[in-house]
Design an enzyme around this catalytic site. Structure first.
Site, mmCIF file in Angstrom:
data_model
loop_
_atom_site.group_PDB
_atom_site.id
_atom_site.type_symbol
_atom_site.label_atom_id
_atom_site.label_comp_id
_atom_site.label_asym_id
_atom_site.label_seq_id
_atom_site.Cartn_x
_atom_site.Cartn_y
_atom_site.Cartn_z
ATOM 1 C CG HIS A 61 -1.993 -1.190 1.417
ATOM 2 N ND1 HIS A 61 -2.052 -1.648 2.522
ATOM 3 C CD2 HIS A 61 -2.437 -1.965 0.492
ATOM 4 C CE1 HIS A 61 -2.899 -2.793 2.331
ATOM 5 N NE2 HIS A 61 -3.147 -2.818 1.150
ATOM 6 C CE1 TYR A 131 0.063 -0.447 8.401
ATOM 7 C CE2 TYR A 131 -1.710 -0.402 9.824
ATOM 8 C CZ TYR A 131 -1.280 -1.095 9.260
ATOM 9 O OH TYR A 131 -1.474 -2.295 8.730
#
Length: 178
Positions: A61, A131
């Site tokens: 990603h 994240y």
């Protein structure tokens, strides 16, 4: 915190002390002054976490410009094989992969600059990956590269992968804007 350079420009392994006592453990994954002093991005806009079963692959990603982001990744429970691929056209390491194990115990974090695709393989059930990102999510700029097109041996026969991740284009067909 300690900084370990990698062979990829701007990609760092950060290490913090994992304080442990009879109560459990404590880590500090982000310190503004430390990041600022070392020239790292400090303007994190969004924080996420995922919970994954063993054998799940998430990735690869990233977001396209102008919503690209620097990412700080760490594991608060379980263990992963973290993988990034350099998609910066002018980079000496373009198309090459970096990987390392991240787990909840060692106090290691991966600082991923703009221009890298990111993914991981969960090595344990109920693994929590955190994240921090320097841009907000933009559906129109959300993108990915097929996990099996980056030349990395994931060392797994039957990974669990979302339909979205399976539909990403191959690295060899990707026209990088980075």
């Amino acid at each position: 915190m300690n900084i370990q350079k990698t062979s990829f420009e701007g990609l760092y392994i950060l290490e913090t002390v994992n304080f442990q006592d009879i109560r459990g453990s404590f880590q500090k994954p982000f310190n503004y002054d430390f990041f600022e002093r070392n020239g790292f991005d400090t303007d994190f806009r969004e924080f996420y976490y995922s919970v994954s079963h063993k054998d799940v692959i998430r990735g690869m990603h990233f977001q396209l410009p102008p919503f690209e982001h620097t990412k700080l990744v760490y594991v608060s429970r379980g263990k992963i094989r973290d993988v990034v691929v350099d998609i910066r056209k002018s980079s000496e390491t373009y198309g090459k992969c970096f990987s390392m194990e991240l787990d909840a115990c060692r106090g290691q974090y991966l600082y991923i600059p703009k221009g890298f695709a990111h993914g991981f393989l969960s090595l344990e059930d109920n693994t929590i990956v955190n994240y921090a990102q320097t841009s907000g999510y933009s559906k129109e700029h959300d993108y990915g590269i097929a996990y099996n097109s980056i030349g990395f041996n994931w060392n797994i026969n039957q990974p669990i992968i979302s339909g979205r991740d399976l539909a990403f284009e191959l690295l060899e067909n990707f026209k990088s804007p980075f």
